[in-house]
Design an enzyme around this catalytic site. Structure first.
Site, PDB file in Angstrom:
ATOM      1  N   TYR A  79       0.826  -1.222   0.000  1.00 31.74           N
ATOM      2  CA  TYR A  79       0.000   0.000   0.000  1.00 31.74           C
ATOM      3  C   TYR A  79       0.854   1.263   0.000  1.00 31.74           C
ATOM      4  O   TYR A  79       0.449   2.299  -0.529  1.00 31.74           O
ATOM      5  CB  TYR A  79      -1.002  -0.030   1.161  1.00 31.74           C
ATOM      6  CG  TYR A  79      -2.115  -1.025   0.877  1.00 31.74           C
ATOM      7  CD1 TYR A  79      -2.078  -2.317   1.394  1.00 31.74           C
ATOM      8  CD2 TYR A  79      -3.146  -0.703  -0.009  1.00 31.74           C
ATOM      9  CE1 TYR A  79      -3.062  -3.251   1.072  1.00 31.74           C
ATOM     10  CE2 TYR A  79      -4.134  -1.626  -0.333  1.00 31.74           C
ATOM     11  CZ  TYR A  79      -4.079  -2.901   0.198  1.00 31.74           C
ATOM     12  OH  TYR A  79      -5.038  -3.820  -0.139  1.00 31.74           O
ATOM     13  N   ASN A 111     -12.384   2.791  -6.118  1.00 33.73           N
ATOM     14  CA  ASN A 111     -10.986   3.205  -6.111  1.00 33.73           C
ATOM     15  C   ASN A 111     -10.584   3.767  -4.761  1.00 33.73           C
ATOM     16  O   ASN A 111     -11.409   4.372  -4.058  1.00 33.73           O
ATOM     17  CB  ASN A 111     -10.725   4.245  -7.211  1.00 33.73           C
ATOM     18  CG  ASN A 111     -11.006   3.689  -8.600  1.00 33.73           C
ATOM     19  OD1 ASN A 111     -11.067   2.471  -8.778  1.00 33.73           O
ATOM     20  ND2 ASN A 111     -11.231   4.571  -9.559  1.00 33.73           N
ATOM     21  N   VAL A 112      -9.342   3.581  -4.409  1.00 42.88           N
ATOM     22  CA  VAL A 112      -8.835   4.053  -3.110  1.00 42.88           C
ATOM     23  C   VAL A 112      -7.921   5.267  -3.283  1.00 42.88           C
ATOM     24  O   VAL A 112      -7.442   5.820  -2.303  1.00 42.88           O
ATOM     25  CB  VAL A 112      -8.106   2.899  -2.372  1.00 42.88           C
ATOM     26  CG1 VAL A 112      -9.106   1.813  -1.990  1.00 42.88           C
ATOM     27  CG2 VAL A 112      -6.974   2.299  -3.197  1.00 42.88           C
ATOM     28  N   HIS A 153     -14.470   0.919  -0.919  1.00 46.52           N
ATOM     29  CA  HIS A 153     -13.358   0.015  -0.607  1.00 46.52           C
ATOM     30  C   HIS A 153     -12.283   0.714   0.216  1.00 46.52           C
ATOM     31  O   HIS A 153     -11.161   0.206   0.316  1.00 46.52           O
ATOM     32  CB  HIS A 153     -12.750  -0.548  -1.891  1.00 46.52           C
ATOM     33  CG  HIS A 153     -13.664  -1.520  -2.572  1.00 46.52           C
ATOM     34  ND1 HIS A 153     -13.433  -1.986  -3.837  1.00 46.52           N
ATOM     35  CD2 HIS A 153     -14.819  -2.102  -2.173  1.00 46.52           C
ATOM     36  CE1 HIS A 153     -14.405  -2.829  -4.177  1.00 46.52           C
ATOM     37  NE2 HIS A 153     -15.265  -2.916  -3.181  1.00 46.52           N
ATOM     38  N   CYS A 210      -5.334   4.433  20.969  1.00 50.79           N
ATOM     39  CA  CYS A 210      -5.086   3.404  22.008  1.00 50.79           C
ATOM     40  C   CYS A 210      -3.597   3.114  22.175  1.00 50.79           C
ATOM     41  O   CYS A 210      -3.220   2.310  23.049  1.00 50.79           O
ATOM     42  CB  CYS A 210      -5.829   2.111  21.650  1.00 50.79           C
ATOM     43  SG  CYS A 210      -5.064   1.175  20.304  1.00 50.79           S
ATOM     44  N   ASN A 264     -16.820   1.839 -20.733  1.00 46.32           N
ATOM     45  CA  ASN A 264     -15.642   0.994 -20.531  1.00 46.32           C
ATOM     46  C   ASN A 264     -14.910   0.856 -21.858  1.00 46.32           C
ATOM     47  O   ASN A 264     -15.442   1.145 -22.917  1.00 46.32           O
ATOM     48  CB  ASN A 264     -16.108  -0.398 -20.016  1.00 46.32           C
ATOM     49  CG  ASN A 264     -15.004  -1.175 -19.339  1.00 46.32           C
ATOM     50  OD1 ASN A 264     -13.972  -1.432 -19.951  1.00 46.32           O
ATOM     51  ND2 ASN A 264     -15.190  -1.525 -18.072  1.00 46.32           N
ATOM     52  N   ALA A 308     -14.125  -1.972 -22.972  1.00 50.42           N
ATOM     53  CA  ALA A 308     -14.573  -3.224 -23.610  1.00 50.42           C
ATOM     54  C   ALA A 308     -15.807  -3.737 -22.879  1.00 50.42           C
ATOM     55  O   ALA A 308     -16.219  -3.190 -21.850  1.00 50.42           O
ATOM     56  CB  ALA A 308     -13.437  -4.247 -23.516  1.00 50.42           C
TER      57      ALA A 308
HETATM   58  N1  APR Z   1     -10.985   3.684 -19.941  1.00 46.65           N
HETATM   59  C1  APR Z   1     -12.103   2.988 -19.594  1.00 46.65           C
HETATM   60  N2  APR Z   1     -12.069   1.757 -19.024  1.00 46.65           N
HETATM   61  C2  APR Z   1     -10.857   1.221 -18.804  1.00 46.65           C
HETATM   62  C3  APR Z   1      -9.648   1.881 -19.144  1.00 46.65           C
HETATM   63  C4  APR Z   1      -9.753   3.167 -19.735  1.00 46.65           C
HETATM   64  N3  APR Z   1      -8.660   3.850 -20.093  1.00 46.65           N
HETATM   65  N4  APR Z   1      -8.600   1.065 -18.798  1.00 46.65           N
HETATM   66  C5  APR Z   1      -9.138  -0.048 -18.266  1.00 46.65           C
HETATM   67  N5  APR Z   1     -10.492   0.030 -18.281  1.00 46.65           N
HETATM   68  C6  APR Z   1     -11.456  -0.955 -17.771  1.00 46.65           C
HETATM   69  C7  APR Z   1     -11.118  -2.384 -18.084  1.00 46.65           C
HETATM   70  O1  APR Z   1     -11.689  -2.774 -19.341  1.00 46.65           O
HETATM   71  C8  APR Z   1     -11.798  -3.126 -16.916  1.00 46.65           C
HETATM   72  O2  APR Z   1     -13.155  -3.429 -17.239  1.00 46.65           O
HETATM   73  O3  APR Z   1     -11.436  -0.842 -16.368  1.00 46.65           O
HETATM   74  C9  APR Z   1     -11.761  -2.106 -15.785  1.00 46.65           C
HETATM   75  C10 APR Z   1     -10.722  -2.420 -14.717  1.00 46.65           C
HETATM   76  O4  APR Z   1     -11.107  -3.638 -14.115  1.00 46.65           O
HETATM   77  P1  APR Z   1     -10.350  -4.118 -12.782  1.00 46.65           P
HETATM   78  O5  APR Z   1      -8.877  -4.053 -12.999  1.00 46.65           O
HETATM   79  O6  APR Z   1     -10.980  -5.424 -12.393  1.00 46.65           O
HETATM   80  O7  APR Z   1     -10.686  -3.011 -11.690  1.00 46.65           O
HETATM   81  P2  APR Z   1     -12.028  -2.835 -10.869  1.00 46.65           P
HETATM   82  O8  APR Z   1     -13.227  -3.236 -11.657  1.00 46.65           O
HETATM   83  O9  APR Z   1     -12.011  -1.461 -10.301  1.00 46.65           O
HETATM   84  O10 APR Z   1     -11.831  -3.882  -9.657  1.00 46.65           O
HETATM   85  C11 APR Z   1     -12.837  -3.903  -8.664  1.00 46.65           C
HETATM   86  O11 APR Z   1     -11.517  -5.472  -7.395  1.00 46.65           O
HETATM   87  O12 APR Z   1      -9.472  -6.165  -6.639  1.00 46.65           O
HETATM   88  C12 APR Z   1     -10.609  -5.493  -6.275  1.00 46.65           C
HETATM   89  O13 APR Z   1     -10.780  -3.874  -4.587  1.00 46.65           O
HETATM   90  C13 APR Z   1     -10.330  -4.070  -5.893  1.00 46.65           C
HETATM   91  O14 APR Z   1     -11.764  -2.143  -6.182  1.00 46.65           O
HETATM   92  C14 APR Z   1     -11.170  -3.247  -6.862  1.00 46.65           C
HETATM   93  C15 APR Z   1     -12.212  -4.238  -7.340  1.00 46.65           C
END
Ligand code: APR
Length: 229
Positions: free
Chosen positions: A52, A86-87, A103, A133, A195, A197
């Site tokens: 982290y 997102n964090v 999260h 504490c 997204n 995709a």
């Molecule tokens: N623009 C739009 N979408 C994007 C881009 C971009 N430039 N780059 C990546 N993506 C999309 C990918 O296609 C994917 O669907 O963002 C998504 C990222 O997916 P993950 O990596 O799984 O992230 P996330 O969905 O936030 O994960 C959810 O999983 O591990 C845990 O706690 C963690 O909060 C996180 C949770």
């Protein structure tokens, strides 16, 4: 219009912050059980803090992008509830008010003993003492796998009240976040997925905007703020 928005790592990708499940994602070179579970923290707190601390440094170097800024603009004209997985603090630095971090936050510290919360320093160590504490039980204020996400009552209510629900840059693989679109739809909201995709949750959305967030989110916000005559 009441708009509930869920964001994931994809909205911060173009700011240089790694996502989780892409080919170069965080879960490619870190084991979730080692760095994102309570058991992992108990087993090796120093490893978890290193993970982290690295992510906190990356987030501190990153800048909000056009997608973060567009959502801040949207909140000026509509009743927006911004829920993020997102964090990082890029939504806040991009101008969004009242961000709901389901999260947790890299900028937060939590005492594993008494539950006290305080602002994290850039580098944290488990032997750092809790200011309340005084026990050396400091952990990142992050929701790990197997723990209950924060603010869920508020989130479910916002999704139920929304006229429009949008998911931006999330793979739709982690619940309860991945179930929000279905919940919104059942409550009568329009649903749109933005997204790069298709995702595991795409079937829950009525509309899909495909492309990089810094391109499609500003366009989407412009449509909502200045609808074509
Ligand atoms: N623009 C739009 N979408 C994007 C881009 C971009 N430039 N780059 C990546 N993506 C999309 C990918 O296609 C994917 O669907 O963002 C998504 C990222 O997916 P993950 O990596 O799984 O992230 P996330 O969905 O936030 O994960 C959810 O999983 O591990 C845990 O706690 C963690 O909060 C996180 C949770």
């Amino acid at each position: 219009m009441r708009i509930a928005i869920l964001t994931g790592a994809g909205i911060s990708a173009e700011s240089g912050i790694r996502t989780f499940r892409a080919t170069d994602g965080l879960w490619e070179d870190h084991r979730i059980e080692d760095v994102a579970t309570p058991a992992g923290f108990r087993a090796d707190p120093a490893l978890v803090h290193r993970f982290y601390n690295m992510r906190r440094a990356d987030a501190a170097r990153a800048q909000p992008n056009a997608a973060h800024r567009a959502l801040a603009r949207l909140a000026k004209q509509h009743d927006v509830t911004l829920i993020t997985q997102n964090v990082d603090d890029l939504h806040e630095r991009g101008g969004s008010p009242n961000v709901i971090h389901m999260h947790g936050r890299l900028l937060g510290a939590l005492c594993a003993t008494c539950g006290h919360r305080w602002p994290a320093t850039l580098v944290m160590r488990s032997q750092d003492r809790c200011p309340s504490c005084t026990k050396p039980a400091t952990r990142p204020d992050i929701v790990w796998f197997g723990e209950i996400p924060y603010h869920m009552e508020q989130i479910w209510q916002a999704v139920e009240d929304a006229d429009l629900f949008a998911a931006i840059g999330t793979s739709g693989q982690v619940y309860p976040a991945a179930g929000l679109a279905q919940h919104a739809r059942r409550a009568g909201a329009q649903t749109v997925e933005l997204n790069l995709a298709q995702t595991a949750a795409s079937r829950d959305f009525m509309e899909h905007l495909i492309g990089p967030a810094t391109l499609i989110v500003p366009q989407w916000v412009d449509e909502l703020c200045h609808p074509a005559p």
